[in-house]
Structure formats: C-alpha cells, structure tokens
Design a protein around this motif. Structure first.
Motif, PDB file in Angstrom:
ATOM      1  N   ARG A  67       0.908  -1.047   0.163  1.00 18.25           N
ATOM      2  CA  ARG A  67       0.023  -0.012  -0.025  1.00 18.25           C
ATOM      3  C   ARG A  67       0.813   1.319   0.040  1.00 18.25           C
ATOM      4  O   ARG A  67       0.511   2.332  -0.446  1.00 18.25           O
ATOM      5  CB  ARG A  67      -1.036  -0.093   1.099  1.00 18.25           C
ATOM      6  CG  ARG A  67      -2.073  -0.752   0.975  1.00 18.25           C
ATOM      7  CD  ARG A  67      -2.996  -1.026   2.272  1.00 18.25           C
ATOM      8  NE  ARG A  67      -4.283  -1.976   2.035  1.00 18.25           N
ATOM      9  CZ  ARG A  67      -4.704  -2.449   3.044  1.00 18.25           C
ATOM     10  NH1 ARG A  67      -4.496  -2.141   4.032  1.00 18.25           N
ATOM     11  NH2 ARG A  67      -5.696  -3.217   2.751  1.00 18.25           N
ATOM     12  N   GLN A  68       2.156   1.102   0.396  1.00  5.87           N
ATOM     13  CA  GLN A  68       2.991   2.246   0.274  1.00  5.87           C
ATOM     14  C   GLN A  68       3.564   2.566  -1.045  1.00  5.87           C
ATOM     15  O   GLN A  68       4.478   3.668  -1.290  1.00  5.87           O
ATOM     16  CB  GLN A  68       4.154   2.230   1.244  1.00  5.87           C
ATOM     17  CG  GLN A  68       3.718   1.648   2.777  1.00  5.87           C
ATOM     18  CD  GLN A  68       2.534   2.508   3.172  1.00  5.87           C
ATOM     19  OE1 GLN A  68       2.194   3.716   3.298  1.00  5.87           O
ATOM     20  NE2 GLN A  68       1.441   2.055   3.675  1.00  5.87           N
ATOM     21  N   MET A  71       4.841   6.314  -2.654  1.00  7.30           N
ATOM     22  CA  MET A  71       5.249   7.014  -1.523  1.00  7.30           C
ATOM     23  C   MET A  71       6.694   7.283  -1.759  1.00  7.30           C
ATOM     24  O   MET A  71       7.496   6.439  -2.476  1.00  7.30           O
ATOM     25  CB  MET A  71       5.183   6.461  -0.112  1.00  7.30           C
ATOM     26  CG  MET A  71       3.699   6.082   0.267  1.00  7.30           C
ATOM     27  SD  MET A  71       2.639   7.517   0.303  1.00  7.30           S
ATOM     28  CE  MET A  71       3.385   8.387   1.697  1.00  7.30           C
ATOM     29  N   SER A  79       7.627   6.399   7.945  1.00  7.66           N
ATOM     30  CA  SER A  79       6.292   6.931   8.148  1.00  7.66           C
ATOM     31  C   SER A  79       5.866   7.168   6.614  1.00  7.66           C
ATOM     32  O   SER A  79       6.299   7.302   5.906  1.00  7.66           O
ATOM     33  CB  SER A  79       6.135   8.167   8.803  1.00  7.66           C
ATOM     34  OG  SER A  79       6.442   9.267   8.250  1.00  7.66           O
ATOM     35  N   ARG A  80       4.387   7.675   6.682  1.00  8.85           N
ATOM     36  CA  ARG A  80       4.003   7.921   5.616  1.00  8.85           C
ATOM     37  C   ARG A  80       4.633   9.153   4.797  1.00  8.85           C
ATOM     38  O   ARG A  80       4.189   9.560   3.721  1.00  8.85           O
ATOM     39  CB  ARG A  80       2.431   7.721   5.328  1.00  8.85           C
ATOM     40  CG  ARG A  80       1.757   6.396   5.477  1.00  8.85           C
ATOM     41  CD  ARG A  80       0.325   6.179   5.341  1.00  8.85           C
ATOM     42  NE  ARG A  80      -0.218   6.899   4.392  1.00  8.85           N
ATOM     43  CZ  ARG A  80      -0.322   6.267   3.131  1.00  8.85           C
ATOM     44  NH1 ARG A  80       0.374   5.255   2.554  1.00  8.85           N
ATOM     45  NH2 ARG A  80      -0.844   6.955   2.117  1.00  8.85           N
ATOM     46  N   PHE A  83       9.905   6.916   3.165  1.00 11.89           N
ATOM     47  CA  PHE A  83      10.435   5.646   3.626  1.00 11.89           C
ATOM     48  C   PHE A  83      11.855   5.641   3.340  1.00 11.89           C
ATOM     49  O   PHE A  83      12.177   5.718   2.136  1.00 11.89           O
ATOM     50  CB  PHE A  83       9.764   4.374   3.418  1.00 11.89           C
ATOM     51  CG  PHE A  83       8.349   4.331   3.898  1.00 11.89           C
ATOM     52  CD1 PHE A  83       7.968   3.975   5.336  1.00 11.89           C
ATOM     53  CD2 PHE A  83       7.120   4.799   3.191  1.00 11.89           C
ATOM     54  CE1 PHE A  83       6.678   3.710   5.830  1.00 11.89           C
ATOM     55  CE2 PHE A  83       5.870   4.684   3.560  1.00 11.89           C
ATOM     56  CZ  PHE A  83       5.605   4.275   5.030  1.00 11.89           C
ATOM     57  N   LEU A  88      10.688   1.101   5.924  1.00 10.94           N
ATOM     58  CA  LEU A  88       9.376   0.565   5.076  1.00 10.94           C
ATOM     59  C   LEU A  88       9.206  -0.957   5.988  1.00 10.94           C
ATOM     60  O   LEU A  88       7.874  -1.100   6.241  1.00 10.94           O
ATOM     61  CB  LEU A  88       9.698   0.451   3.762  1.00 10.94           C
ATOM     62  CG  LEU A  88       8.576  -0.380   3.110  1.00 10.94           C
ATOM     63  CD1 LEU A  88       7.236   0.519   2.929  1.00 10.94           C
ATOM     64  CD2 LEU A  88       9.022  -0.483   1.464  1.00 10.94           C
ATOM     65  N   TYR A  91       7.902  -0.228   9.689  1.00 10.56           N
ATOM     66  CA  TYR A  91       6.560   0.435   9.440  1.00 10.56           C
ATOM     67  C   TYR A  91       5.461  -0.539   9.227  1.00 10.56           C
ATOM     68  O   TYR A  91       4.283  -0.608   9.546  1.00 10.56           O
ATOM     69  CB  TYR A  91       6.765   1.501   8.548  1.00 10.56           C
ATOM     70  CG  TYR A  91       5.230   2.238   8.262  1.00 10.56           C
ATOM     71  CD1 TYR A  91       4.594   3.115   9.069  1.00 10.56           C
ATOM     72  CD2 TYR A  91       4.307   1.555   7.240  1.00 10.56           C
ATOM     73  CE1 TYR A  91       3.290   3.679   8.972  1.00 10.56           C
ATOM     74  CE2 TYR A  91       3.013   2.282   7.150  1.00 10.56           C
ATOM     75  CZ  TYR A  91       2.484   3.229   7.838  1.00 10.56           C
ATOM     76  OH  TYR A  91       1.077   3.479   7.504  1.00 10.56           O
ATOM     77  N   GLU A 154      10.941   6.249  -5.321  1.00 11.93           N
ATOM     78  CA  GLU A 154       9.666   5.872  -4.731  1.00 11.93           C
ATOM     79  C   GLU A 154       9.698   4.707  -4.257  1.00 11.93           C
ATOM     80  O   GLU A 154      10.252   3.702  -4.910  1.00 11.93           O
ATOM     81  CB  GLU A 154       8.334   6.497  -5.712  1.00 11.93           C
ATOM     82  CG  GLU A 154       8.188   7.762  -6.018  1.00 11.93           C
ATOM     83  CD  GLU A 154       7.174   7.645  -6.940  1.00 11.93           C
ATOM     84  OE1 GLU A 154       6.316   6.994  -7.588  1.00 11.93           O
ATOM     85  OE2 GLU A 154       6.426   8.968  -7.055  1.00 11.93           O
TER      86      GLU A 154
END
Length: 175
Positions: A67-68, A71, A79-80, A83, A88, A91, A154
């Motif tokens: 789901r990250q 990011m 954190s969101r 990372f 990652l 978290y 990312e």
C-alpha cells in the motif's frame, strides 16, 4: 509456504507499477538494468461464497508495504511522509502488530535467517550493494518484492530474478 500466482493476486490489494533498482540509506542510485514488473491483478474482496483468507503476520505486513507503493524515499523515513528501505520494513510490521528493529544492520542481526527455498510472503530480503549489506526489501511471493530504493525514487515493486538483484541477494530473514 510460497504463494502461487493466484494466491499472490489475493494478497495484492492495489495495482503496482514498474520496478526500480538501487540501494538504501542514501546511496547513489544504480543504473536501471532490471526489467519492469508487470502489474498484479487486483483482488479487493473474496468471491461470493468464498470466505476471507486468514493472513499470517508476514502477509499482513506485505499488504501494508504494498500500500506504500508510490510513497517517496526519505533517508531515515519510517512513516507515510517517506520511507527508507529499513523504515518501510519496520513500518509495515508495526502496522501488522510486530516490532522489528529499525536499521538494516539491526534487522540483519535481529531476524531469524531463512534460506531462499523457504521464503514466505513478508520475509525480509537482504542485499549486498557496493560490497556491503546495505539494502532490504519485503518478499511478496511469485519472485517479487517491495522496497524503498533511494533518494529521488519511490517505494516500488521489483523482480528478485532480475540480474542485479540475483547477484545482490544475500539471504532472507523472518521476525
């Protein structure tokens, strides 16, 4: 338990992009020599009459990590807001209810070593970049892993069988 492609599809909750390639903790990005990873099918809910699968801690952590995707990489990030590679991992496992050490070195020392043939979804993959263990990702099954590559990049999905990652892979670890 290595998931087959159909099981892998149930694990993935979002469509993923192409793979990245590089190292962690602020290293200069490596040239992109790996092949793109094709998008995974989407499976948001079980089919009618089918019960929801019981997920292991590793599978729950893998869902969080996937789901990250998209990011930003942020050195020291866990954190969101962004990372780095070990952030990652920490978290995702924290969201799944398990405490995992923060840095790649402490993850290397603190997680039980797993042979490549025994890897399961959620296992932490350790890579040697530029001669030293300095990068981690999370195994998703079907030869794929999620990771936070490097500055300017990312969170992405990559193929473990790409030539670069085949050479760089050291071992897996499990909380």
């Amino acid at each position: 338990m290595i998931l087959q492609p159909a099981s892998f599809a149930r694990l993935i909750v979002i469509v993923v992009c192409s793979a990245g390639l590089s190292s962690c903790a602020g290293h200069t990005p490596q040239p992109r020599t790996d092949r793109p990873v094709s998008p995974a099918p989407v499976a948001a809910t079980p089919a009618p009459g089918e019960s929801a699968p019981v997920r292991s801690v590793g599978e729950r952590a893998a869902v969080v990590a996937v789901r990250q995707v998209g990011m930003p990489y942020r050195y020291g990030g866990a954190s969101r807001d962004g990372f780095d590679c070990s952030g990652l991992i920490q978290y995702a496992y924290k969201q799944a209810g398990v405490t995992v050490p923060r840095t790649t070195g402490s993850q290397w020392r603190g997680l039980r070593a797993i042979d490549r043939d025994d890897m399961q979804v959620g296992d932490v993959l350790f890579f040697r970049i530029r001669g030293r263990m300095s990068h981690v990702g999370m195994y998703l099954g079907d030869g794929r892993f999620v990771h936070a590559p490097s500055s300017g990049r990312e969170v992405t999905i990559a193929a473990l069988d790409s030539p670069f990652y085949q050479r760089a892979f050291i071992r897996a670890g499990r909380p």
